[in-house]
Structures are given as C-alpha cells and as structure tokens.
Design a protein around this motif. Structure first.
Motif, PDB file in Angstrom:
ATOM      1  N   ALA A 105       0.799  -1.114  -0.072  1.00 48.16           N
ATOM      2  CA  ALA A 105      -0.079   0.033  -0.048  1.00 48.16           C
ATOM      3  C   ALA A 105       0.863   1.060  -0.026  1.00 48.16           C
ATOM      4  CB  ALA A 105      -1.026  -0.057   1.216  1.00 48.16           C
ATOM      5  N   GLU A 108      -2.303   4.963  -2.949  1.00 49.87           N
ATOM      6  CA  GLU A 108      -3.529   5.270  -2.973  1.00 49.87           C
ATOM      7  C   GLU A 108      -3.871   6.623  -2.549  1.00 49.87           C
ATOM      8  OE1 GLU A 108      -2.844   1.063  -2.404  1.00 49.87           O
ATOM      9  OE2 GLU A 108      -2.425   2.725  -1.135  1.00 49.87           O
ATOM     10  N   ARG A 109      -4.792   7.248  -3.017  1.00 47.91           N
ATOM     11  CA  ARG A 109      -5.449   8.843  -2.633  1.00 47.91           C
ATOM     12  C   ARG A 109      -6.955   8.476  -1.891  1.00 47.91           C
ATOM     13  NH1 ARG A 109      -5.100  13.025  -7.008  1.00 47.91           N
ATOM     14  NH2 ARG A 109      -5.495  14.468  -5.247  1.00 47.91           N
ATOM     15  N   PRO A 110      -7.046   7.942  -0.749  1.00 49.11           N
ATOM     16  CA  PRO A 110      -8.351   7.837  -0.218  1.00 49.11           C
ATOM     17  C   PRO A 110      -8.979   9.176  -0.122  1.00 49.11           C
ATOM     18  CG  PRO A 110      -6.733   7.596   1.373  1.00 49.11           C
ATOM     19  CD  PRO A 110      -5.762   7.646   0.136  1.00 49.11           C
ATOM     20  N   GLY A 147      -2.091  -3.702   3.206  1.00 48.71           N
ATOM     21  CA  GLY A 147      -2.307  -2.346   3.763  1.00 48.71           C
ATOM     22  C   GLY A 147      -2.782  -2.037   5.151  1.00 48.71           C
ATOM     23  N   THR A 160     -10.173   4.663   2.770  1.00 51.40           N
ATOM     24  CA  THR A 160      -9.148   4.180   3.119  1.00 51.40           C
ATOM     25  C   THR A 160      -8.275   3.688   1.891  1.00 51.40           C
ATOM     26  OG1 THR A 160      -9.897   1.836   3.523  1.00 51.40           O
ATOM     27  CG2 THR A 160     -10.254   3.577   5.465  1.00 51.40           C
ATOM     28  N   GLN A 161      -7.009   3.542   2.163  1.00 50.37           N
ATOM     29  CA  GLN A 161      -6.038   3.014   1.139  1.00 50.37           C
ATOM     30  C   GLN A 161      -6.517   1.387   0.550  1.00 50.37           C
ATOM     31  OE1 GLN A 161      -2.281   2.967   2.982  1.00 50.37           O
ATOM     32  NE2 GLN A 161      -1.705   5.038   1.929  1.00 50.37           N
ATOM     33  N   SER A 162      -7.004   0.820   1.591  1.00 45.95           N
ATOM     34  CA  SER A 162      -7.408  -0.745   1.219  1.00 45.95           C
ATOM     35  C   SER A 162      -8.666  -0.705   0.321  1.00 45.95           C
ATOM     36  CB  SER A 162      -7.357  -1.464   2.396  1.00 45.95           C
ATOM     37  OG  SER A 162      -6.251  -1.610   3.111  1.00 45.95           O
TER      38      SER A 162
END
Length: 285
Positions: A105, A108-110, A147, A160-162
C-alpha cells in the motif's frame, strides 16, 4: 473474493508519525530556520541593535537555512541520495514461475477517491501497473495486497487505502479468487510478518514484492528480518535518471520534495536499525 484479514491498525499513531515527519522534514526545517532567523534578527535589532549576539545568531540561522534551500532546491543534490536508494536493487530477470506478487500500500489517494467517488492513485501509482503486469505474466500467481483496514470511523466507502485498492483490483478483470487482502499492516516491517503468516509460502516458491524503488531497501530489510530472505524485490516508480538533466531538474519545489522523500527512507533505515526491527542498515542484493 480473496481472503481478507482485518483489525484496527492503529491509524491514529500512524497519522501522528506522518504529521511529525511533515513538520520535521528537511525542507520544513530549512524554511523554519530562515523564518526564525529573520524574525529573531528583526526583533533583536530593534531592541538591542544590529551588533548584538542575538542579531548575529538570527543572521546565522537565516544564512544556514537559505544556503540549504538554495543547495537542495536549485541544485539536484537530492537526486544522488535518491539514486543510491533506487539503484540498490535492480529489476529482476523474468522468472519461470511465481507463486505470489505482493503489492504494498501507499500509492492510493483515499481522500480524493472518497470525495469524487472514483478510486484515485498518486505519484506512486506505477506500483499497480507493475503488479498487474506481473499478474498477467504469471496467471497462476496470487496477488496479495497488504495495507491498512478497509474502513475507518467517519470515512466513506473509498476513505481508506485498502478500500481504494479493492475498488481497483476487483475491476480490472482479475479472478477474485487470486486476490488476497492483508489488512493489518501499519508500516514497512508489518507487511512481511503479516503476509507470511497469511499465505504461508512453501520452500522453493518464488514470491515477488512490488514497491517504489526508493522504498525497496527498507522493505527488503524488513522481509529479511521477518525470516523471508528469499523474497524477490521488483522495484518500480523510479524518480531520478542521473545524467538526463533538463530544465525540470532544477525545479525548487520538486527537488525539495525529492529531498524529503529520500531522507524519509534514509532516516527510516537508521531508525529501524537502531530499534532492532532490521538487522541491516543498507541491505544489498
């Protein structure tokens, strides 16, 4: 759907650490020196005159901070500290078979994903491109995303990233049975320990870990410390090309951002070594 494991990863502490680093990153420290020096000089000069000790200290702080900003901002000095990290582990030769591909992870752009309802990736998004290319090359390999938790209080469905990772990986045509989500990890050395316990790799299997090239030395050190020395590093998302300079090489904001990123990795390696989380300060292939 692939297997998922989840718990509260201590996101508050992680957010605090990122905030602390943001405030104490090299570019912030240099800027703070300039501002503090100017303010000190103005105040002391007004009260005690330009020849006072305080005024000289203020001038020295301004000089040091300004010189640092000029050195690391206008000149590509940070390119060399970054290159040392990025060149440590080369892209491996193609393998006959791969049992699993581990995607870390971090790209990502949560916040943006949740705000616009569409999964978004940042500058490190090539991690996904590399992982998906490997998944296509090795159709029998499992793809493990590692992640933080899938959801968090007050966050939306992509907060969230996940959650962002799930939205991407389950919409690109991969067999969902191939995808495994490890959702407990909170930092670089959590990943190998948790993934290994989850997938239980057999002796002789080839497992590949995909992350940003600058981040790879710390990740490899963590995998080795977790008793997984056979891991095959597959770096991606390279930031610098030494010898290929143009006008963009001398962009102040880009160079300072690169300085912060590379120093984050060097400080991370030192911190992990001093705290016993890794056994190698700068692991070699």
């Amino acid at each position: 759907m692939g297997l998922r494991v989840s718990r509260d990863p201590g996101g508050t502490w992680l957010s605090f650490r990122w905030l602390l680093w943001s405030l104490a990153s090299p570019s912030q420290v240099l800027l703070a020196l300039v501002v503090a020096g100017i303010l000190l000089t103005l105040v002391i000069r007004h009260r005690a005159g330009p020849a006072s000790r305080g005024a000289r200290i203020g001038a020295a702080l301004t000089l040091v901070g300004g010189a640092g900003l000029a050195l690391f901002g206008f000149l590509p000095v940070s390119h060399y500290s970054t290159h040392l990290l990025e060149s440590r582990f080369p892209i491996p030769e193609p393998l006959a078979d791969v049992a699993g591909i581990i995607l870390l992870a971090g790209s990502e752009r949560p916040g943006a994903s949740d705000a616009f309802g569409e999964p978004q990736l940042g500058e490190q998004g090539s991690r996904y491109i590399t992982a998906l290319r490997l998944a296509n090359r090795y159709p029998n390999a499992r793809l493990i995303y590692t992640g933080g938790s899938r959801s968090a209080p007050g966050k939306g469905p992509l907060g969230t990233q996940s959650a962002v990772a799930t939205a991407i990986l389950e919409s690109v045509g991969l067999d969902p049975a191939r995808i495994v989500y490890e959702l407990e990890s909170n930092d670089s050395c959590d990943h190998p320990r948790n993934v290994r316990a989850l997938v239980q790799p057999a002796a002789g299997e080839h497992w590949v870990v995909v992350t940003t090239a600058m981040h790879m030395p710390r990740v490899v050190a963590c995998f080795r410390a977790a008793g997984w020395p056979e891991i095959i590093p597959y770096p991606t998302d390279f930031k610098v090309e030494l010898g290929s300079w143009d006008i963009s090489t001398f962009q102040v904001v880009d160079n300072l951002r690169l300085l912060d990123a590379s120093m984050h990795e060097w400080v991370g390696l030192l911190y992990y070594r001093l705290t016993g989380r890794i056994q190698e300060l700068f692991p070699a292939p």
